[in-house]
Scaffold this motif. Sequence first.
Motif, PDB file in Angstrom:
ATOM      1  N   ILE A   1       5.877 -14.570  -8.109  1.00 48.20           N
ATOM      2  CA  ILE A   1       4.990 -13.693  -7.329  1.00 48.20           C
ATOM      3  C   ILE A   1       3.854 -13.186  -8.218  1.00 48.20           C
ATOM      4  O   ILE A   1       4.067 -12.781  -9.354  1.00 48.20           O
ATOM      5  CB  ILE A   1       5.763 -12.487  -6.755  1.00 48.20           C
ATOM      6  N   ASN A   2       2.661 -13.215  -7.667  1.00 51.08           N
ATOM      7  CA  ASN A   2       1.501 -12.688  -8.377  1.00 51.08           C
ATOM      8  C   ASN A   2       1.506 -11.157  -8.251  1.00 51.08           C
ATOM      9  O   ASN A   2       1.220 -10.620  -7.186  1.00 51.08           O
ATOM     10  CB  ASN A   2       0.240 -13.287  -7.746  1.00 51.08           C
ATOM     11  N   THR A   3       1.856 -10.466  -9.343  1.00 50.42           N
ATOM     12  CA  THR A   3       1.913  -8.999  -9.268  1.00 50.42           C
ATOM     13  C   THR A   3       0.683  -8.355  -9.908  1.00 50.42           C
ATOM     14  O   THR A   3       0.706  -7.172 -10.241  1.00 50.42           O
ATOM     15  CB  THR A   3       3.191  -8.463  -9.943  1.00 50.42           C
ATOM     16  N   SER A   4      -0.384  -9.127 -10.068  1.00 51.61           N
ATOM     17  CA  SER A   4      -1.635  -8.554 -10.563  1.00 51.61           C
ATOM     18  C   SER A   4      -2.084  -7.427  -9.634  1.00 51.61           C
ATOM     19  O   SER A   4      -1.981  -7.542  -8.409  1.00 51.61           O
ATOM     20  CB  SER A   4      -2.703  -9.647 -10.610  1.00 51.61           C
ATOM     21  N   GLN A   5      -2.574  -6.343 -10.214  1.00 52.68           N
ATOM     22  CA  GLN A   5      -3.018  -5.232  -9.374  1.00 52.68           C
ATOM     23  C   GLN A   5      -4.453  -5.433  -8.888  1.00 52.68           C
ATOM     24  O   GLN A   5      -5.013  -4.580  -8.198  1.00 52.68           O
ATOM     25  CB  GLN A   5      -2.880  -3.907 -10.142  1.00 52.68           C
ATOM     26  N   ASP A   6      -5.042  -6.590  -9.226  1.00 56.38           N
ATOM     27  CA  ASP A   6      -6.431  -6.841  -8.844  1.00 56.38           C
ATOM     28  C   ASP A   6      -6.564  -7.633  -7.543  1.00 56.38           C
ATOM     29  O   ASP A   6      -7.669  -7.885  -7.079  1.00 56.38           O
ATOM     30  CB  ASP A   6      -7.149  -7.631  -9.958  1.00 56.38           C
ATOM     31  N   ILE A   7      -5.438  -8.079  -6.966  1.00 56.64           N
ATOM     32  CA  ILE A   7      -5.561  -8.875  -5.735  1.00 56.64           C
ATOM     33  C   ILE A   7      -5.781  -7.943  -4.547  1.00 56.64           C
ATOM     34  O   ILE A   7      -5.616  -6.727  -4.644  1.00 56.64           O
ATOM     35  CB  ILE A   7      -4.346  -9.815  -5.522  1.00 56.64           C
ATOM     36  N   ARG A   8      -6.164  -8.525  -3.415  1.00 53.30           N
ATOM     37  CA  ARG A   8      -6.537  -7.725  -2.245  1.00 53.30           C
ATOM     38  C   ARG A   8      -5.385  -6.835  -1.774  1.00 53.30           C
ATOM     39  O   ARG A   8      -5.580  -5.684  -1.408  1.00 53.30           O
ATOM     40  CB  ARG A   8      -6.983  -8.662  -1.111  1.00 53.30           C
ATOM     41  N   TYR A   9      -4.166  -7.384  -1.758  1.00 50.77           N
ATOM     42  CA  TYR A   9      -2.997  -6.598  -1.381  1.00 50.77           C
ATOM     43  C   TYR A   9      -1.988  -6.621  -2.525  1.00 50.77           C
ATOM     44  O   TYR A   9      -1.044  -7.419  -2.508  1.00 50.77           O
ATOM     45  CB  TYR A   9      -2.363  -7.144  -0.094  1.00 50.77           C
TER      46      TYR A   9
ATOM     47  N   ASN B   1       0.856  -1.191   0.000  1.00 58.22           N
ATOM     48  CA  ASN B   1       0.000   0.000   0.000  1.00 58.22           C
ATOM     49  C   ASN B   1       0.893   1.243   0.000  1.00 58.22           C
ATOM     50  O   ASN B   1       2.121   1.135   0.119  1.00 58.22           O
ATOM     51  CB  ASN B   1      -0.967  -0.012   1.191  1.00 58.22           C
ATOM     52  N   LEU B   2       0.286   2.387  -0.113  1.00 57.65           N
ATOM     53  CA  LEU B   2       1.049   3.617  -0.279  1.00 57.65           C
ATOM     54  C   LEU B   2       1.969   3.878   0.922  1.00 57.65           C
ATOM     55  O   LEU B   2       3.105   4.320   0.764  1.00 57.65           O
ATOM     56  CB  LEU B   2       0.079   4.789  -0.477  1.00 57.65           C
ATOM     57  N   GLN B   3       1.470   3.566   2.112  1.00 60.99           N
ATOM     58  CA  GLN B   3       2.293   3.798   3.298  1.00 60.99           C
ATOM     59  C   GLN B   3       3.500   2.863   3.316  1.00 60.99           C
ATOM     60  O   GLN B   3       4.601   3.266   3.690  1.00 60.99           O
ATOM     61  CB  GLN B   3       1.456   3.633   4.571  1.00 60.99           C
ATOM     62  N   ASP B   4       3.286   1.595   2.911  1.00 63.42           N
ATOM     63  CA  ASP B   4       4.407   0.653   2.785  1.00 63.42           C
ATOM     64  C   ASP B   4       5.468   1.226   1.850  1.00 63.42           C
ATOM     65  O   ASP B   4       6.663   1.169   2.126  1.00 63.42           O
ATOM     66  CB  ASP B   4       3.933  -0.676   2.159  1.00 63.42           C
ATOM     67  N   VAL B   5       5.008   1.777   0.710  1.00 59.49           N
ATOM     68  CA  VAL B   5       5.936   2.308  -0.287  1.00 59.49           C
ATOM     69  C   VAL B   5       6.766   3.434   0.336  1.00 59.49           C
ATOM     70  O   VAL B   5       7.996   3.450   0.233  1.00 59.49           O
ATOM     71  CB  VAL B   5       5.178   2.827  -1.538  1.00 59.49           C
ATOM     72  N   ARG B   6       6.086   4.337   1.030  1.00 69.74           N
ATOM     73  CA  ARG B   6       6.794   5.459   1.675  1.00 69.74           C
ATOM     74  C   ARG B   6       7.782   4.939   2.716  1.00 69.74           C
ATOM     75  O   ARG B   6       8.941   5.350   2.762  1.00 69.74           O
ATOM     76  CB  ARG B   6       5.797   6.387   2.364  1.00 69.74           C
TER      77      ARG B   6
END
Lengths: 417, 91
Positions: free
Chosen positions: A161-169, A125-130
């Motif tokens: 790794i599943n990098t689909s942007q449609d998964i929950r996380y 999520n965005l906070q993880d990225v930051r």
Amino acid sequence: MKNKYSIFSLIKNAFSNHENWQRAWRDPEPKKEYDAVIVGGGGHGLATAYYLAKKHNLTNIAVVEKGWIGGGNTGRNTTIIRSNYLWDASAGLYDHALKIWEGLSQELNYNVMFSQRGVMNLAHNLQDVRDLKRRTHANRLNGIDAVWLETDEVKKFCPIINTSQDIRYPVLGGTLQKRAGTARHDAVAWGYARGADEMGVDIIQNCEVKGIKRNGDSVEGLETTKGFIKTKKIGVVAAGHSSVIANMAGLKLPLESKPLQALVSEPVKPIIDTVVMSNAVHAYVSQSDKGELVIGAGTDSYVSYTQKGSFNIVEETLKAILELYPIFSRMKMLRQWGGIVDICPDASPIISKTSIKGLYFNCGWGTGGFKATPGSGDLFAHTIANDEPHKLNAAFNINRFVSGDLVDEHGAAAVAH
Amino acid sequence: MFLINCPYCGERDQSEFISGGEAHIARPKQPTELNDDQWAEYLFMRKNIKGIQFERWNHAHGCRKWFNVARDTSNDKIEKIYKMGEQPPKL
């Protein structure tokens, strides 16, 4: 003098059906008195004894272990080694350990199978990225190799790794430390035990500490199941049972002991050649040399000394693993186990003197002590021998809970360590 | 993994509850008069007993009420459950 392990000794012993290998360490009865006694024969305790003998010439010492060496958390962890911690004090401590890891097999003449296969930490999520970008910058300022990877680079580095942007996380990126990796945990304990034994350290197994004898403000010795052992210096490295030993000396520690679980799958062909950790969904996975997936789960929320842990914790981890790695959906899990981890309020360890003279504690490693084994032993040995901390563990003193100078890695670290 | 007999809802799985840690740590009556050692004792130091420990639990996924539990941490066996404000039982 120990025979040196080499390709030639391997060939030589193969001809005698491996029946004539020299014993790796003795099985002595405790002497009446030692210059120092280490309580706890795990990796940290054995490393402490090894460096006390090697660097500080303290060879009239013993390690007492209530079970067998390496049978506690040393043999129960998921063997991940990294040093990409946020704060300067932690970065110094863990990178000191990582540097020793890099030459450990040669130093011990024992293959600890240290494999620098890289550790990747995912952001969801965005906070993880930051947070992870901030940590990457902090790491680089401290001279620790860390890079930020965008989602497509994550996929390239670990294709399953599943990098689909449609998964929950969804995976929004990640950090990578290439010098990080894994090692064989048992070999670390055995290698240090063999090295310490060679220098004269007594490793006494099946010897449980029952009490600490004090004379006013200093220690006099240990009551054990193998009798009284007189000593002026006691170094306690008892992991989950640190509070139990502290209570014997009338001390209270800022620790809570909780079960932490891990599990391994059936062995399969090589499928993942790195370590991937995810903080947000709490799942981390690597593959052992035997081919088993090694999966780390979380801690239970309550204090317990049962070495079991709850099923719902495993369930949550496996849910996350399956979403990130759909390829593992038909995989069978072989074994699950728990270890008791001692957690500090700031999730950083204590390597420190105490208010009692001659009593030292190395504890509070929580869920991530294995990676620090060589550094922890080195710095704890320094602290015991000089009665003063090394500059790398000065911040990890027990008084930080009074002064408020905490090393708060709880929210800042990659995963729950 | 064990069952907890919530005094308000009955027996439920432990995963419905949140552990609130050691019980009977009273908030200081005069916080301004405490020195650093006393604050450290209140905030951070824990008995972390192997054996019977008195704890607070909250039925977070149920009635959301707090209560006390006397539990043996060496085998997770619950010896006694009692309400907030009550004195710990003699065991």
